[in-house]
Design a protein around this motif. Structure first.
Motif, PDB file in Angstrom:
ATOM      1  N   GLY A 213     -17.020   6.329   6.015  1.00  0.00           N
ATOM      2  CA  GLY A 213     -17.184   6.880   7.343  1.00  0.00           C
ATOM      3  C   GLY A 213     -15.990   7.732   7.751  1.00  0.00           C
ATOM      4  N   ALA A 214     -16.240   8.679   8.653  1.00  0.00           N
ATOM      5  CA  ALA A 214     -15.169   9.568   9.099  1.00  0.00           C
ATOM      6  C   ALA A 214     -14.059   8.792   9.802  1.00  0.00           C
ATOM      7  CB  ALA A 214     -15.740  10.641  10.029  1.00  0.00           C
ATOM      8  N   ALA A 215     -14.426   7.782  10.588  1.00  0.00           N
ATOM      9  CA  ALA A 215     -13.412   6.999  11.302  1.00  0.00           C
ATOM     10  C   ALA A 215     -12.503   6.266  10.320  1.00  0.00           C
ATOM     11  CB  ALA A 215     -14.094   6.007  12.245  1.00  0.00           C
ATOM     12  N   PHE A 216     -13.088   5.700   9.273  1.00  0.00           N
ATOM     13  CA  PHE A 216     -12.288   5.005   8.263  1.00  0.00           C
ATOM     14  C   PHE A 216     -11.354   5.974   7.552  1.00  0.00           C
ATOM     15  CE2 PHE A 216     -11.899   3.703   3.753  1.00  0.00           C
ATOM     16  CZ  PHE A 216     -11.191   2.526   3.932  1.00  0.00           C
ATOM     17  N   ASP A 217     -11.870   7.147   7.197  1.00  0.00           N
ATOM     18  CA  ASP A 217     -11.036   8.142   6.509  1.00  0.00           C
ATOM     19  C   ASP A 217      -9.878   8.600   7.389  1.00  0.00           C
ATOM     20  OD1 ASP A 217     -12.654   7.992   4.309  1.00  0.00           O
ATOM     21  OD2 ASP A 217     -13.800   9.793   4.761  1.00  0.00           O
ATOM     22  N   ASN A 218     -10.197   8.965   8.640  1.00  0.00           N
ATOM     23  CA  ASN A 218      -9.184   9.573   9.509  1.00  0.00           C
ATOM     24  C   ASN A 218      -8.170   8.562  10.045  1.00  0.00           C
ATOM     25  OD1 ASN A 218     -10.449  12.073   9.179  1.00  0.00           O
ATOM     26  ND2 ASN A 218     -11.789  11.741  10.953  1.00  0.00           N
ATOM     27  N   ASP A 219      -8.662   7.375  10.370  1.00  0.00           N
ATOM     28  CA  ASP A 219      -7.790   6.412  11.054  1.00  0.00           C
ATOM     29  C   ASP A 219      -7.046   5.479  10.101  1.00  0.00           C
ATOM     30  OD1 ASP A 219      -8.811   7.551  13.326  1.00  0.00           O
ATOM     31  OD2 ASP A 219     -10.265   5.951  13.705  1.00  0.00           O
ATOM     32  N   GLU A 220      -7.609   5.226   8.916  1.00  0.00           N
ATOM     33  CA  GLU A 220      -7.009   4.220   8.044  1.00  0.00           C
ATOM     34  C   GLU A 220      -6.633   4.754   6.669  1.00  0.00           C
ATOM     35  OE1 GLU A 220      -8.715   0.148   8.600  1.00  0.00           O
ATOM     36  OE2 GLU A 220     -10.419   1.266   9.422  1.00  0.00           O
ATOM     37  N   LEU A 221      -7.527   5.472   6.025  1.00  0.00           N
ATOM     38  CA  LEU A 221      -7.269   5.867   4.638  1.00  0.00           C
ATOM     39  C   LEU A 221      -6.278   7.028   4.542  1.00  0.00           C
ATOM     40  CD1 LEU A 221      -7.986   5.249   1.727  1.00  0.00           C
ATOM     41  CD2 LEU A 221      -9.912   6.839   1.913  1.00  0.00           C
ATOM     42  N   ILE A 222      -6.522   8.076   5.305  1.00  0.00           N
ATOM     43  CA  ILE A 222      -5.654   9.260   5.211  1.00  0.00           C
ATOM     44  C   ILE A 222      -4.207   8.944   5.581  1.00  0.00           C
ATOM     45  CG2 ILE A 222      -5.228  11.554   6.203  1.00  0.00           C
ATOM     46  CD1 ILE A 222      -8.225  12.023   6.187  1.00  0.00           C
ATOM     47  N   PRO A 223      -3.938   8.198   6.656  1.00  0.00           N
ATOM     48  CA  PRO A 223      -2.527   7.855   6.929  1.00  0.00           C
ATOM     49  C   PRO A 223      -1.861   7.104   5.778  1.00  0.00           C
ATOM     50  CG  PRO A 223      -3.881   7.418   8.850  1.00  0.00           C
ATOM     51  CD  PRO A 223      -4.818   7.744   7.739  1.00  0.00           C
ATOM     52  N   LEU A 224      -2.625   6.258   5.083  1.00  0.00           N
ATOM     53  CA  LEU A 224      -2.055   5.527   3.957  1.00  0.00           C
ATOM     54  C   LEU A 224      -1.767   6.473   2.794  1.00  0.00           C
ATOM     55  CD1 LEU A 224      -1.256   2.658   3.168  1.00  0.00           C
ATOM     56  CD2 LEU A 224      -3.567   2.320   2.273  1.00  0.00           C
ATOM     57  N   LEU A 225      -2.667   7.415   2.567  1.00  0.00           N
ATOM     58  CA  LEU A 225      -2.439   8.403   1.517  1.00  0.00           C
ATOM     59  C   LEU A 225      -1.219   9.269   1.839  1.00  0.00           C
ATOM     60  CD1 LEU A 225      -6.124   9.560   0.846  1.00  0.00           C
ATOM     61  CD2 LEU A 225      -4.757   8.008  -0.532  1.00  0.00           C
ATOM     62  N   TYR A 226      -1.073   9.630   3.096  1.00  0.00           N
ATOM     63  CA  TYR A 226       0.070  10.442   3.518  1.00  0.00           C
ATOM     64  C   TYR A 226       1.377   9.661   3.329  1.00  0.00           C
ATOM     65  CZ  TYR A 226       3.143  13.233   6.515  1.00  0.00           C
ATOM     66  OH  TYR A 226       4.175  13.987   7.001  1.00  0.00           O
ATOM     67  N   ALA A 227       1.373   8.384   3.696  1.00  0.00           N
ATOM     68  CA  ALA A 227       2.566   7.560   3.518  1.00  0.00           C
ATOM     69  C   ALA A 227       2.927   7.440   2.041  1.00  0.00           C
ATOM     70  CB  ALA A 227       2.336   6.176   4.123  1.00  0.00           C
ATOM     71  N   HIS A 228       1.909   7.355   1.189  1.00  0.00           N
ATOM     72  CA  HIS A 228       2.172   7.279  -0.248  1.00  0.00           C
ATOM     73  C   HIS A 228       2.799   8.572  -0.754  1.00  0.00           C
ATOM     74  CE1 HIS A 228       1.009   8.012  -4.487  1.00  0.00           C
ATOM     75  NE2 HIS A 228       1.394   6.742  -4.632  1.00  0.00           N
ATOM     76  N   ALA A 229       2.292   9.713  -0.280  1.00  0.00           N
ATOM     77  CA  ALA A 229       2.840  10.995  -0.711  1.00  0.00           C
ATOM     78  C   ALA A 229       4.307  11.126  -0.309  1.00  0.00           C
ATOM     79  CB  ALA A 229       2.011  12.130  -0.126  1.00  0.00           C
ATOM     80  N   GLN A 230       4.621  10.670   0.890  1.00  0.00           N
ATOM     81  CA  GLN A 230       6.011  10.728   1.345  1.00  0.00           C
ATOM     82  C   GLN A 230       6.902   9.802   0.508  1.00  0.00           C
ATOM     83  OE1 GLN A 230       5.661   9.887   5.606  1.00  0.00           O
ATOM     84  NE2 GLN A 230       6.248  12.024   6.012  1.00  0.00           N
ATOM     85  N   ALA A 231       6.431   8.585   0.235  1.00  0.00           N
ATOM     86  CA  ALA A 231       7.218   7.646  -0.574  1.00  0.00           C
ATOM     87  C   ALA A 231       7.438   8.184  -1.978  1.00  0.00           C
ATOM     88  CB  ALA A 231       6.506   6.300  -0.614  1.00  0.00           C
ATOM     89  N   ARG A 232       6.423   8.825  -2.514  1.00  0.00           N
ATOM     90  CA  ARG A 232       6.552   9.389  -3.860  1.00  0.00           C
ATOM     91  C   ARG A 232       7.568  10.533  -3.871  1.00  0.00           C
ATOM     92  NH1 ARG A 232       1.589  12.058  -7.349  1.00  0.00           N
ATOM     93  NH2 ARG A 232       2.698  12.193  -9.350  1.00  0.00           N
ATOM     94  N   ALA A 233       7.526  11.378  -2.825  1.00  0.00           N
ATOM     95  CA  ALA A 233       8.470  12.505  -2.751  1.00  0.00           C
ATOM     96  C   ALA A 233       9.908  12.013  -2.615  1.00  0.00           C
ATOM     97  CB  ALA A 233       8.096  13.414  -1.584  1.00  0.00           C
ATOM     98  N   ARG A 234      10.101  10.888  -1.964  1.00  0.00           N
ATOM     99  CA  ARG A 234      11.445  10.344  -1.763  1.00  0.00           C
ATOM    100  C   ARG A 234      11.904   9.442  -2.905  1.00  0.00           C
ATOM    101  NH1 ARG A 234       9.996   8.472   4.385  1.00  0.00           N
ATOM    102  NH2 ARG A 234       9.973  10.562   5.339  1.00  0.00           N
ATOM    103  N   GLY A 235      11.007   9.204  -3.857  1.00  0.00           N
ATOM    104  CA  GLY A 235      11.353   8.343  -4.965  1.00  0.00           C
ATOM    105  C   GLY A 235      11.367   6.875  -4.615  1.00  0.00           C
TER     106      GLY A 235
END
Length: 482
Positions: A213-235
């Motif tokens: 669902g769009a709500a699940f993607d926007n509110d829960e999944l995408i923020p987690l993916l974004y946090a992962h990308a930031q953690a990966r960039a920072r090592g």
């Protein structure tokens, strides 16, 4: 939709409770099915984000894809689970059964199977052959799902919808949460309608997949993916985020998992129809043939179905649909009642009997062919010559001789053509008594598979080899018999 189905849907909408559409269960239900829920990554292709599956309602397995990179580990784990289940079924002499939430999941597995079976197997890549074999089995399951009456792969919304009619639209019945709520509402609700309304609450409703669902993607999944990308960039260590992803997906998929087993329990309460045993035997035979083919040959089916393969598939599907409809009618009085409203069955009392009628067969031998007349007020759309069956004598066959319409009823003149035995040893049990009330439906046709040309015998315009080409035998056509 038939007149009776429309009436039952109207009644369900009026009372708030689902209505039974069948008295018996017309598909075999395994004692140990493999439940499977798939969630796809955002995008049009079959690229799994997570798969929850298993045979134990209390111990589901969850396989998730990483935030970035290949999803090979997920597919390898999925292949191991599915193959282990299939091998267990083979050792116990049973055919495997895969249950998914809805029809969209069937199409998703079809697309995934096509993708995986056409992948090149590389001995240098761990799990590549197992993943290719998984694609082959998913294609087998989805091919079987296209044949009416088979039970290798069943969407639970369709399985439930075959046996219960709700007060919501058929499109709404594709939502497993509301469908189960209509059929078996919780005790704290007043009706199935109220339970379905509560199940649709956006705060608690979870789509059964494969899309999220769009709500699940926007509110829960995408923020987690974004946090992962930031953690990966920072090592930074990404393990906590992966654990959080698993927890998030488990919470998201668990309600659907529980509803699937709830649906399974509801279907188990229905007695199994007698003709289901015959179809179960055919299912075991098809599974054994497929397993033997994989063991002995194992060529992948081509990406595009050629003309002969299409003809073979239709030659199997159409007779199966006719036989399934006829067997359901022979087994189930609810199905016969529905067919009477459409003119595909009729019922009425026997008015006259010509018990001693005989005729000469092709060899000149005298044959016993009793005749009788049935008076009915049902619409009769079955043409003369049509072979019929009656649930009172499943092994007997009848033929319509004439149909005469009067102002008050319709007179159908019938002849018994099978099941009454020879003149020397007649089976008088098939002879109806005057006044007996009988119901007649279409008899299952005896279908013989026609001969189809091999690939080498097929013109290149219909998928055969080009002129002058020698077939090397490296690919299997989807119409080839394993």
């Amino acid at each position: 939709m038939s007149l009776l189905a429309s009436l039952l849907r109207t009644r369900a909408a009026s009372t708030g409770h689902a209505e039974h559409a069948c008295q018996l269960r017309h598909l075999h239900l395994s004692d140990r099915p493999l439940m499977m829920i798939t969630l796809n990554r955002t995008g049009p292709t079959a690229r799994p984000l997570a798969v929850m599956l298993g045979t134990d309602p209390y111990r589901p397995q969850l396989h998730t894809a990483p935030f970035s990179g290949t999803n090979t580990p997920l597919l390898a784990a999925l292949a191991d689970t599915v193959t282990t289940y299939i091998d267990t079924c083979r050792r116990t002499g049973e055919a495997p059964q895969l249950l998914v939430p809805n029809a969209q999941s069937v199409q998703y597995l079809k697309d995934l199977g096509t993708d995986l079976r056409l992948r090149r197997a590389d001995d240098q890549t761990p799990g590549s052959r197992a993943i290719q074999r998984l694609g082959h089995w998913l294609t087998y399951f989805t091919d079987r799902a296209e044949i009416p009456g088979t039970a290798a792969l069943i969407p639970l919304t369709g399985f439930l919808g075959m046996h219960w009619i709700t007060g919501q639209s058929p499109l709404e019945d594709e939502d497993l949460a509301t469908l189960v709520a209509w059929i078996d509402p919780p005790r704290h609700t007043t009706s199935g309608r109220d339970a379905a309304d509560q199940a649709e609450d956006p705060a608690t409703h979870r789509p059964a997949g494969p899309t999220t669902g769009a709500a699940f993607d926007n509110d829960e999944l995408i923020p987690l993916l974004y946090a992962h990308a930031q953690a990966r960039a920072r090592g930074q260590d990404q393990t906590p985020l992966l654990q959080e992803l698993n927890s998030l997906l488990t919470q998201h998929m668990q309600p659907t998992w529980d509803r699937m087993w709830h649906a399974y329990a509801l279907l188990q309460t229905l007695p199994e129809a007698p003709n289901t045993a015959r179809r179960r035997t055919l299912e075991r035979t098809a599974f054994t043939e497929e397993h033997n083919y994989l063991t002995q040959d194992g060529r992948p089916r081509p990406a595009r179905e050629q003309a002969v393969a299409t003809a073979v598939r239709l030659a199997r599907t159409e007779p199966a649909a006719t036989a399934f409809a006829a067997e359901r009618a022979a087994d189930d009085p609810f199905v016969r009642a529905e067919l009477r409203t459409t003119g595909e069955a009729f019922a009425g009392p026997v008015t006259t009997i010509e018990a001693k009628h005989t005729l000469r067969g092709p060899t000149g031998r005298r044959l016993w062919r009793p005749r009788f007349t049935v008076s009915t007020t049902d619409p009769v759309l079955l043409e003369p010559g049509r072979p019929l069956a009656s649930h009172t004598h499943p092994n007997a066959r009848y033929r319509i001789r004439t149909v005469t319409h009067t102002d008050s009823d319709t007179l159908v003149d019938l002849e018994i053509t099978a099941g009454m035995g020879p003149i020397a040893r007649p089976n008088h049990a098939v002879l109806p008594e005057p006044g007996a009330f009988l119901v007649f439906t279409r008899a299952p046709d005896h279908h013989r598979m026609p001969e189809f040309p091999t690939r080498d015998q097929t013109p290149w315009t219909h998928g055969g080899p080009p002129a002058g080409h020698t077939h090397d035998g490296n690919e299997k056509q989807s119409g080839d018999k394993p």
